[in-house]
Design a protein around this motif. Structure first.
Motif, PDB file in Angstrom:
ATOM      1  N   THR A 236       0.843  -1.188   0.000  1.00 33.04           N
ATOM      2  CA  THR A 236       0.000   0.000   0.000  1.00 33.04           C
ATOM      3  C   THR A 236       0.876   1.235   0.000  1.00 33.04           C
ATOM      4  OG1 THR A 236      -1.776   1.173   1.160  1.00 33.04           O
ATOM      5  CG2 THR A 236      -0.185   0.028   2.525  1.00 33.04           C
ATOM      6  N   GLU A 237       0.458   2.189  -0.784  1.00 39.52           N
ATOM      7  CA  GLU A 237       1.158   3.472  -0.855  1.00 39.52           C
ATOM      8  C   GLU A 237       0.098   4.560  -0.854  1.00 39.52           C
ATOM      9  OE1 GLU A 237       3.869   3.710  -4.103  1.00 39.52           O
ATOM     10  OE2 GLU A 237       4.707   1.706  -3.760  1.00 39.52           O
ATOM     11  N   GLY A 238       0.063   5.332   0.215  1.00 39.81           N
ATOM     12  CA  GLY A 238      -0.958   6.372   0.295  1.00 39.81           C
ATOM     13  C   GLY A 238      -2.340   5.779   0.341  1.00 39.81           C
ATOM     14  N   ALA A 239      -3.165   6.103  -0.669  1.00 42.19           N
ATOM     15  CA  ALA A 239      -4.573   5.714  -0.636  1.00 42.19           C
ATOM     16  C   ALA A 239      -4.891   4.540  -1.552  1.00 42.19           C
ATOM     17  CB  ALA A 239      -5.441   6.918  -1.018  1.00 42.19           C
ATOM     18  N   PHE A 240      -3.879   3.797  -2.037  1.00 38.38           N
ATOM     19  CA  PHE A 240      -4.194   2.667  -2.903  1.00 38.38           C
ATOM     20  C   PHE A 240      -3.431   1.416  -2.486  1.00 38.38           C
ATOM     21  CE2 PHE A 240      -0.505   4.586  -5.067  1.00 38.38           C
ATOM     22  CZ  PHE A 240       0.276   3.474  -5.325  1.00 38.38           C
ATOM     23  N   PHE A 241      -3.973   0.261  -2.922  1.00 39.10           N
ATOM     24  CA  PHE A 241      -3.310  -1.026  -2.766  1.00 39.10           C
ATOM     25  C   PHE A 241      -2.796  -1.454  -4.139  1.00 39.10           C
ATOM     26  CE2 PHE A 241      -6.750  -1.046   0.422  1.00 39.10           C
ATOM     27  CZ  PHE A 241      -5.986  -1.164   1.584  1.00 39.10           C
ATOM     28  N   PHE A 302     -10.637  -0.859  -9.979  1.00 42.14           N
ATOM     29  CA  PHE A 302      -9.611  -1.870 -10.235  1.00 42.14           C
ATOM     30  C   PHE A 302      -8.869  -1.402 -11.481  1.00 42.14           C
ATOM     31  CE2 PHE A 302     -13.006  -3.813  -7.889  1.00 42.14           C
ATOM     32  CZ  PHE A 302     -12.355  -4.610  -6.947  1.00 42.14           C
ATOM     33  N   ASP A 303      -7.683  -0.882 -11.281  1.00 44.33           N
ATOM     34  CA  ASP A 303      -6.915  -0.190 -12.319  1.00 44.33           C
ATOM     35  C   ASP A 303      -5.760  -1.093 -12.757  1.00 44.33           C
ATOM     36  OD1 ASP A 303      -5.535   1.578 -13.906  1.00 44.33           O
ATOM     37  OD2 ASP A 303      -5.634   3.243 -12.479  1.00 44.33           O
ATOM     38  N   ARG A 304      -5.925  -1.733 -13.926  1.00 43.22           N
ATOM     39  CA  ARG A 304      -4.908  -2.683 -14.399  1.00 43.22           C
ATOM     40  C   ARG A 304      -3.957  -1.982 -15.349  1.00 43.22           C
ATOM     41  NH1 ARG A 304      -5.506  -8.867 -16.088  1.00 43.22           N
ATOM     42  NH2 ARG A 304      -3.293  -9.354 -16.213  1.00 43.22           N
ATOM     43  N   ARG A 305      -2.664  -2.044 -15.011  1.00 42.90           N
ATOM     44  CA  ARG A 305      -1.627  -1.420 -15.824  1.00 42.90           C
ATOM     45  C   ARG A 305      -0.508  -2.423 -16.047  1.00 42.90           C
ATOM     46  NH1 ARG A 305      -1.689   4.790 -15.083  1.00 42.90           N
ATOM     47  NH2 ARG A 305      -3.843   5.126 -14.374  1.00 42.90           N
ATOM     48  N   ARG A 306       0.457  -2.047 -16.886  1.00 38.92           N
ATOM     49  CA  ARG A 306       1.554  -2.972 -17.165  1.00 38.92           C
ATOM     50  C   ARG A 306       2.353  -3.311 -15.911  1.00 38.92           C
ATOM     51  NH1 ARG A 306       1.354  -0.015 -21.936  1.00 38.92           N
ATOM     52  NH2 ARG A 306       1.158  -1.319 -23.811  1.00 38.92           N
ATOM     53  N   ASP A 307       2.457  -2.368 -15.002  1.00 39.92           N
ATOM     54  CA  ASP A 307       3.262  -2.606 -13.801  1.00 39.92           C
ATOM     55  C   ASP A 307       2.458  -3.171 -12.639  1.00 39.92           C
ATOM     56  OD1 ASP A 307       1.878  -0.215 -13.664  1.00 39.92           O
ATOM     57  OD2 ASP A 307       3.402   0.812 -12.479  1.00 39.92           O
ATOM     58  N   GLY A 308       1.183  -3.535 -12.844  1.00 38.10           N
ATOM     59  CA  GLY A 308       0.434  -4.184 -11.778  1.00 38.10           C
ATOM     60  C   GLY A 308      -1.033  -3.827 -11.754  1.00 38.10           C
ATOM     61  N   LEU A 309      -1.686  -4.294 -10.721  1.00 37.44           N
ATOM     62  CA  LEU A 309      -3.106  -4.036 -10.490  1.00 37.44           C
ATOM     63  C   LEU A 309      -3.240  -3.140  -9.269  1.00 37.44           C
ATOM     64  CD1 LEU A 309      -6.132  -4.635 -11.073  1.00 37.44           C
ATOM     65  CD2 LEU A 309      -5.900  -6.637  -9.559  1.00 37.44           C
ATOM     66  N   PHE A 310      -3.977  -2.037  -9.413  1.00 44.98           N
ATOM     67  CA  PHE A 310      -4.119  -1.055  -8.343  1.00 44.98           C
ATOM     68  C   PHE A 310      -5.587  -0.957  -7.929  1.00 44.98           C
ATOM     69  CE2 PHE A 310      -0.508  -0.105 -10.955  1.00 44.98           C
ATOM     70  CZ  PHE A 310       0.499   0.193 -10.052  1.00 44.98           C
ATOM     71  N   GLY A 361     -10.606  10.175 -16.093  1.00 45.64           N
ATOM     72  CA  GLY A 361      -9.653  11.220 -15.732  1.00 45.64           C
ATOM     73  C   GLY A 361      -8.216  10.790 -15.977  1.00 45.64           C
ATOM     74  N   LEU A 362      -7.326  11.785 -16.078  1.00 45.88           N
ATOM     75  CA  LEU A 362      -5.920  11.516 -16.302  1.00 45.88           C
ATOM     76  C   LEU A 362      -5.203  11.328 -14.978  1.00 45.88           C
ATOM     77  CD1 LEU A 362      -5.229  14.199 -19.076  1.00 45.88           C
ATOM     78  CD2 LEU A 362      -5.719  11.769 -19.389  1.00 45.88           C
ATOM     79  N   GLY A 363      -3.986  10.784 -15.061  1.00 44.47           N
ATOM     80  CA  GLY A 363      -3.179  10.638 -13.850  1.00 44.47           C
ATOM     81  C   GLY A 363      -2.992   9.185 -13.478  1.00 44.47           C
ATOM     82  N   GLY A 364      -1.882   8.919 -12.755  1.00 45.53           N
ATOM     83  CA  GLY A 364      -1.592   7.576 -12.310  1.00 45.53           C
ATOM     84  C   GLY A 364      -2.422   7.194 -11.109  1.00 45.53           C
ATOM     85  N   PRO A 365      -2.262   5.948 -10.635  1.00 49.68           N
ATOM     86  CA  PRO A 365      -3.051   5.473  -9.493  1.00 49.68           C
ATOM     87  C   PRO A 365      -2.904   6.348  -8.249  1.00 49.68           C
ATOM     88  CG  PRO A 365      -1.948   3.652 -10.575  1.00 49.68           C
ATOM     89  CD  PRO A 365      -1.415   4.894 -11.204  1.00 49.68           C
ATOM     90  N   LEU A 367      -2.299   9.569  -7.956  1.00 54.32           N
ATOM     91  CA  LEU A 367      -3.055  10.806  -8.093  1.00 54.32           C
ATOM     92  C   LEU A 367      -4.553  10.552  -8.041  1.00 54.32           C
ATOM     93  CD1 LEU A 367      -3.182  13.826  -8.621  1.00 54.32           C
ATOM     94  CD2 LEU A 367      -3.022  13.338 -11.080  1.00 54.32           C
ATOM     95  N   ARG A 368      -5.003   9.535  -8.770  1.00 55.11           N
ATOM     96  CA  ARG A 368      -6.437   9.238  -8.808  1.00 55.11           C
ATOM     97  C   ARG A 368      -6.940   8.774  -7.447  1.00 55.11           C
ATOM     98  NH1 ARG A 368      -9.034   8.720 -13.385  1.00 55.11           N
ATOM     99  NH2 ARG A 368     -10.286   6.993 -12.605  1.00 55.11           N
ATOM    100  N   ALA A 369      -6.138   7.942  -6.753  1.00 48.07           N
ATOM    101  CA  ALA A 369      -6.549   7.453  -5.432  1.00 48.07           C
ATOM    102  C   ALA A 369      -6.587   8.573  -4.408  1.00 48.07           C
ATOM    103  CB  ALA A 369      -5.591   6.366  -4.976  1.00 48.07           C
ATOM    104  N   SER A 370      -5.711   9.570  -4.565  1.00 49.16           N
ATOM    105  CA  SER A 370      -5.644  10.658  -3.578  1.00 49.16           C
ATOM    106  C   SER A 370      -6.922  11.476  -3.544  1.00 49.16           C
ATOM    107  CB  SER A 370      -4.452  11.567  -3.892  1.00 49.16           C
ATOM    108  OG  SER A 370      -4.664  12.291  -5.095  1.00 49.16           O
ATOM    109  N   ARG A 371      -7.714  11.443  -4.614  1.00 44.69           N
ATOM    110  CA  ARG A 371      -8.965  12.209  -4.637  1.00 44.69           C
ATOM    111  C   ARG A 371      -9.959  11.696  -3.599  1.00 44.69           C
ATOM    112  NH1 ARG A 371     -11.831  12.760  -9.963  1.00 44.69           N
ATOM    113  NH2 ARG A 371     -12.682  14.578  -8.870  1.00 44.69           N
ATOM    114  N   ALA A 372      -9.877  10.403  -3.266  1.00 41.58           N
ATOM    115  CA  ALA A 372     -10.804   9.819  -2.289  1.00 41.58           C
ATOM    116  C   ALA A 372     -10.207   9.760  -0.891  1.00 41.58           C
ATOM    117  CB  ALA A 372     -11.230   8.424  -2.733  1.00 41.58           C
ATOM    118  N   ALA A 373      -8.993  10.296  -0.717  1.00 41.73           N
ATOM    119  CA  ALA A 373      -8.359  10.308   0.603  1.00 41.73           C
ATOM    120  C   ALA A 373      -9.066  11.319   1.504  1.00 41.73           C
ATOM    121  CB  ALA A 373      -6.882  10.664   0.468  1.00 41.73           C
ATOM    122  N   PRO A 374      -9.018  11.133   2.823  1.00 39.24           N
ATOM    123  CA  PRO A 374      -9.715  12.059   3.721  1.00 39.24           C
ATOM    124  C   PRO A 374      -9.036  13.426   3.804  1.00 39.24           C
ATOM    125  CG  PRO A 374      -8.479  10.438   4.979  1.00 39.24           C
ATOM    126  CD  PRO A 374      -8.403  10.009   3.553  1.00 39.24           C
TER     127      PRO A 374
END
Length: 428
Positions: A236-241, A302-310, A361-365, A367-374
């Motif tokens: 986990t990093e910040g707001a995503f797994f 569920f954000d699937r990219r070449r470097d993994g699943l977020f 929306g644009l941006g990596g996991p 950035l996108r996950a941070s929008r739902a952070a408290p």
């Protein structure tokens, strides 16, 4: 008089022997035969002086759902007085829901019992569920099997609200044995007519009369294997797994890994329950396709990219929480927030009010996950200093009810979130 080889007496004695240290036990007593039998058996053994380290108290929850409930609670009080057991009554106050009444009553009952246990400093709450209850539970879950719930029964121990363990000493014996025990002692009990009411699911199952035995399978082993998968493959990093690409094949092939993954998704979404069968099937198809894209299910992207699943919470449908001075509450099912300031704090999603999150929306996991952070701000503006609020991530599926057999999985999730592990039952 009860004999030492009486099943109810034996079960109570075996249970008390499992405590290696002094313990204060709070017995939940409704007045029905099962809970009355549990109280009488435990009180009889304690009165014989065989377990001097055990302290007994009792609590009756008056759900206030029908006339006479207050009188039944008072009857339990008299029973406890005869056996020298301290007794308290807690009432479910306020309006009751029109639908889902039994589920709401169960949740409120366990919440009140946990509160009383904490107030008293009790080490555990005892409930008198029997093998009959266990078989009925399996039958109800079998009826829902098309929904993907499965045939598992009740655990012999459940952690309530992360605070106190509820233990079930009578889960392996029949109701008939408990009633025979009470009859041998000249003890009566009160019948609850709602138990046989066809309006409720358990009443309909009970009326059928033919009940399956609990399904086999080692739930603890499943939990341990799921925990091992998560510990090895999730970060986990910040707001995503995040899971590495190689882990996706494992979770699709291994039922334990898939189970752990679905519970992880529930944590990401702040949901009590894992995905329903239809949504889980859609997710499995998406992952099996190998498509590099995003899918949203159960409030999770569920954000699937070449470097993994977020995995991260979608920034949609997240309500703002107004937290008065000194108060504490759960926000979005994902965080427990405590206000240490002298004024109201508003808890909202960091990306709220910045346009619709439609998955394009644009941006990596990150950035996108941070929008739902408290985001914590004072009611009339201004960021809240870190020392004026405490925020802790929640393992949402287990925040209120954690069965003993899921303890390894729950603790693996707690470690991933960086929070303290859950406690073990006090008689282990």
């Amino acid at each position: 008089m009860a004999h030492a080889d009486d099943p109810a007496f034996e079960a109570a004695g075996r249970f008390l022997k499992s405590f290696k240290h002094p313990a204060h036990l709070l017995v939940a007593v409704s007045g029905g035969s099962d809970s009355t039998g549990l109280l009488v058996a435990l009180a009889t053994l304690r009165a014989a002086g065989r377990y001097p380290g055990i302290t007994l108290s009792a609590c009756t929850i008056d759900h206030d759902l029908r006339p006479g409930s207050a009188g039944e609670a008072a009857w339990v009080g008299a029973l406890c007085a005869r056996h020298g057991v301290r007794h308290v009554i807690r009432r479910w106050e306020g309006e009751k829901p029109v639908s889902g009444l039994q589920a709401a009553a169960r949740a409120r009952r366990y919440g009140l019992l946990a509160d009383v246990a904490v107030e008293m400093g009790a080490d555990a709450v005892l409930a008198a569920h029997t093998r009959d209850d266990q078989n009925e539970t399996v039958a109800m879950r079998a009826a829902r099997s098309a929904e993907g719930i499965g045939l598992s029964g009740m655990a012999d121990a459940v952690l309530l609200h992360g605070a106190v363990w509820l233990l079930r000493p009578f889960l392996a014996i029949d109701r008939a044995a408990i009633r025979a025990f009470l009859a041998a002692r000249g003890e009566g009990w009160r019948e609850d007519p709602s138990n046989d009411n066809p309006r409720f699911e358990r009443g309909r199952i009970r009326a059928r009369g033919v009940l399956p035995e609990p399904a086999g399978g080692d739930r603890v082993l499943l939990s341990r294997c799921a925990a091992a998968f998560l510990a090895e493959n999730v970060r986990t990093e910040g707001a995503f797994f995040a899971l590495a690409p190689a882990a996706i094949g494992t979770l699709l092939a291994d039922p334990a890994a898939w189970r752990g993954f679905l519970v992880l998704a529930a944590v990401a979404g702040g949901r009590v329950h894992a995905l329903e069968a239809a949504s889980a099937g859609r997710l499995r198809g998406f992952l099996a396709s190998g498509t590099l894209s995003r899918l949203t299910a159960g409030r999770v992207v569920f954000d699937r990219r070449r470097d993994g699943l977020f995995l991260y919470r979608e920034c949609r449908g997240i309500e703002t929480l107004a937290l008065p001075a000194g108060a504490a509450a759960v926000w979005d099912g994902r965080y427990h927030v405590a206000n240490r300031a002298g004024r109201t704090i508003m808890v909202s999603a960091a990306g709220s009010g910045r346009g619709r999150d439609d998955g394009a929306g644009l941006g990596g996991p990150a950035l996108r996950a941070s929008r739902a952070a408290p985001r914590l701000e004072f009611e009339h503006g201004g960021r809240v200093p870190a020392n004026l609020a405490a925020i802790e991530p929640l393992v949402a599926p287990y925040a209120r009810f954690l069965p003993r057999f899921d303890l390894p999985l729950a603790n693996a999730l707690a470690e991933i979130l960086g929070r303290a592990p859950f406690s073990s039952p006090p008689n282990e």
